[in-house]
Design a protein around this motif. Structure first.
Motif, short mmCIF file in Angstrom:
data_model
loop_
_atom_site.label_atom_id
_atom_site.label_comp_id
_atom_site.label_asym_id
_atom_site.label_seq_id
_atom_site.Cartn_x
_atom_site.Cartn_y
_atom_site.Cartn_z
N ALA A 1 -68.31 35.60 78.19
CA ALA A 1 -66.98 36.20 78.22
C ALA A 1 -65.90 35.15 78.47
O ALA A 1 -64.80 35.22 77.91
N ASP A 2 -66.21 34.16 79.32
CA ASP A 2 -65.23 33.11 79.62
C ASP A 2 -64.77 32.39 78.36
O ASP A 2 -63.60 31.98 78.27
N ARG B 1 -53.50 50.87 73.81
CA ARG B 1 -54.34 50.50 72.68
C ARG B 1 -54.92 49.11 72.82
O ARG B 1 -55.94 48.78 72.21
N ARG B 2 -54.27 48.28 73.63
CA ARG B 2 -54.67 46.88 73.71
C ARG B 2 -54.25 46.31 75.05
O ARG B 2 -53.24 46.70 75.62
N LEU B 3 -55.06 45.38 75.56
CA LEU B 3 -54.74 44.68 76.80
C LEU B 3 -54.84 43.18 76.54
O LEU B 3 -55.85 42.70 76.00
N GLU B 4 -53.79 42.47 76.90
CA GLU B 4 -53.79 41.01 76.78
C GLU B 4 -53.81 40.40 78.18
O GLU B 4 -53.19 40.92 79.11
N LEU B 5 -54.54 39.30 78.32
CA LEU B 5 -54.68 38.64 79.61
C LEU B 5 -53.91 37.33 79.63
O LEU B 5 -53.91 36.58 78.65
N ALA B 6 -53.26 37.08 80.75
CA ALA B 6 -52.64 35.78 81.03
C ALA B 6 -53.32 35.26 82.28
O ALA B 6 -53.25 35.90 83.34
N THR B 7 -54.03 34.17 82.16
CA THR B 7 -54.83 33.67 83.27
C THR B 7 -54.04 32.69 84.12
O THR B 7 -53.05 32.10 83.67
N PRO B 8 -54.45 32.50 85.39
CA PRO B 8 -53.75 31.56 86.26
C PRO B 8 -53.76 30.15 85.66
O PRO B 8 -54.72 29.72 85.04
N GLN B 9 -52.67 29.45 85.86
CA GLN B 9 -52.56 28.08 85.36
C GLN B 9 -53.08 27.10 86.41
O GLN B 9 -52.93 27.30 87.58
N HIS C 1 -54.84 36.05 90.71
CA HIS C 1 -55.98 35.51 91.47
C HIS C 1 -57.25 36.20 91.01
O HIS C 1 -57.30 37.42 90.87
N VAL C 2 -58.28 35.39 90.76
CA VAL C 2 -59.62 35.88 90.44
C VAL C 2 -60.58 35.17 91.38
O VAL C 2 -60.62 33.95 91.42
N GLY C 3 -61.32 35.93 92.16
CA GLY C 3 -62.21 35.28 93.12
C GLY C 3 -63.24 36.23 93.70
O GLY C 3 -63.45 37.34 93.20
N GLU C 4 -63.89 35.76 94.75
CA GLU C 4 -64.92 36.55 95.44
C GLU C 4 -64.76 36.37 96.93
O GLU C 4 -64.53 35.26 97.42
N GLN C 5 -64.86 37.47 97.66
CA GLN C 5 -64.84 37.45 99.11
C GLN C 5 -66.24 37.75 99.63
O GLN C 5 -66.94 38.59 99.06
N PRO C 6 -66.66 37.08 100.70
CA PRO C 6 -68.03 37.29 101.18
C PRO C 6 -68.19 38.61 101.90
O PRO C 6 -67.25 39.12 102.52
N PRO D 1 -62.35 36.54 82.25
CA PRO D 1 -63.02 35.97 83.42
C PRO D 1 -64.33 36.69 83.71
O PRO D 1 -64.35 37.80 84.24
N ALA D 2 -65.45 36.04 83.37
CA ALA D 2 -66.75 36.69 83.47
C ALA D 2 -67.05 37.14 84.90
O ALA D 2 -67.54 38.25 85.12
N ASP D 3 -66.77 36.28 85.87
CA ASP D 3 -67.10 36.62 87.25
C ASP D 3 -66.14 37.65 87.85
O ASP D 3 -66.45 38.25 88.88
N GLY D 4 -64.99 37.84 87.22
CA GLY D 4 -64.02 38.80 87.75
C GLY D 4 -63.81 40.00 86.86
O GLY D 4 -62.91 40.81 87.10
N LYS D 5 -64.65 40.16 85.84
CA LYS D 5 -64.41 41.20 84.84
C LYS D 5 -64.47 42.61 85.44
O LYS D 5 -63.65 43.47 85.12
#
Length: 414
Positions: free
Chosen positions: A336-337, A406-414, A38-43, A342-346
């Motif tokens: 970044a996107d 040494r490295r990080l790979e991302l798997a984003t939500p489908q 999950h990538v998001g924003e809470q108010p 994820p630019a907004d969740g980086k």
């Protein structure tokens, strides 16, 4: 290991959240994979946000105010975490940056840093251990405590020897990490092998902070959304030249700053109490937009980047983005996107990563060739404090989790 990372920046426009599962590649343990659930924003609760804005520099808040805000921010983060867990499942750890309320820099040296948001309230509300206070250990070791993003930037974008990438974030304050590429010819290396260039990082100056402060003071609005006002204004060249004369911009990287320097009274201090009221709000905003664009572009040009990868709320400002791209040209400005980040969740992803590393006793900063950290600390250190102290004693671990990354790979939500 599943970690919820939570981040709120100086703009106070929301609490960014990333829920990520971290695992090691069984064939290459130096590589970790982060499955982004999950990538998001809470108010922000309006009362807590408004109380924070009223107490930040140049306001003169007392200990009672900060004690109450420490609890209120903790409750806000606790509610945000509980909502994420209710919708997406729980985690092994919550990693929280909290809210920076003071970053004490004197003559380029950080004397102290303070992020509030009571972790005990988050742990109580969620039943999940909490890693917090992510900057203090670096400051105690002589570092700037900021920016911490270079670790993530290097793991995601630093492996390409062909690209010297400036990874830019524009929040309330702008910061950059220069990663990737090869060291200049002549540096020692095994025969036939290239030496990776060192990471350079630091805060560049104001991002949205001065713009937001000017709008709020004049109208009560939180920001000049879509630069509606600034786009009708004209840059004042004399005012811009005065603002650019701030000695902060001449300090070498690594360096850090915050609202303590670029506060709501900053522009009046530099320009004078007579000049600012004489400027129209659109002209003031156009001038401050140009200040941000020029200071970022100058710093990045000096670093010799071949491309810029940007994120943060400032890139959603169409005038700032256009002016920055113009000043950077011919160096391209990429989102970044577009690179799968994820630019907004980086920033929240960074906090989750720091939680994963801290839980396994791994440093949260990068090692330079002389053994110091990229922040200027005497050495890289493990970041954060755990609430409760025994919170992770039952966490299943694998020996590979304690190996350097040494490295990080991302798997984003489908």
């Amino acid at each position: 290991m599943r970690v919820l990372g939570m981040m709120s920046g100086t703009s106070l426009d929301g609490i960014d959240v990333v829920l990520a599962d971290f695992s090691r590649d069984p064939d290459d343990p130096g590589t970790a994979r982060a499955h982004l659930l999950h990538v998001g924003e809470q108010p922000w609760p309006a009362a807590a946000r408004d109380a924070l804005r009223a107490a930040l520099p140049p306001a003169d808040a007392d200990a009672e105010t900060w004690s109450r805000l420490h609890a209120a921010v903790g409750d806000a983060f606790a509610d945000a975490a509980a909502r994420v867990f209710a919708e997406h499942g729980s985690a092994d750890l919550v990693a929280t940056h909290g809210q920076t309320v003071y970053h004490d820099v004197r003559d380029g040296r950080v004397l102290s840093t303070l992020q509030i948001g009571d972790p005990a309230r988050i742990a109580r509300a969620t039943g999940v251990p909490v890693l917090s206070d992510l900057r203090s250990a670096d400051v105690a070791a002589g570092g700037q405590g900021a920016p911490l993003a270079p670790l993530l930037d290097q793991l995601l974008l630093g492996a390409d020897p062909r690209e010297r990438t400036a990874v830019l974030n524009i929040g309330g304050i702008s910061n950059v990490s220069l990663v990737g590429g090869e060291a200049p010819a002549g540096d020692e290396a095994p025969a036939g092998e290239a030496v990776a260039a060192e990471v350079i990082a630091g805060d560049l100056g104001p991002g949205n902070a001065l713009l937001d402060a000017a709008v709020h003071a004049a109208t009560g609005d939180s920001a000049d959304h879509d630069a509606i006002r600034a786009r009708t204004g004209t840059v004042d060249p004399e005012a811009l030249a005065t603002l650019l004369s701030d000695p902060f911009y001449a300090r070498p990287l690594p360096r850090s700053t915050g609202r303590e320097h670029f506060d709501g009274a900053y522009v009046s201090r530099l320009l004078g109490d007579e000049i600012v009221p004489a400027m129209t709000l659109p002209d003031l905003l156009a001038t401050l937009t140009e200040l941000t664009a020029v200071t970022i572009a100058r710093a990045i040009r000096e670093l010799g980047a071949s491309r810029v990868v940007g994120s943060g709320g400032g890139l959603r400002n169409p005038l700032l983005r256009a002016r920055l791209a113009a000043h950077l040209d011919p160096v391209p400005l990429l989102d970044a996107d577009a690179l799968g980040i994820p630019a907004d969740g980086k920033e929240a992803l960074l906090i989750a990563l720091l939680g994963y590393l801290g839980a396994h006793g791994l440093p949260g900063t990068l090692t330079r060739a002389d053994g110091t950290a990229h922040t200027g600390a005497s050495a890289p250190v493990v970041l954060g404090s755990l609430t409760p102290p025994h919170g992770l004693r039952d966490l299943p671990t694998d020996p590979s989790d304690a190996l350097p990354l040494r490295r990080l790979e991302l798997a984003t939500p489908q």
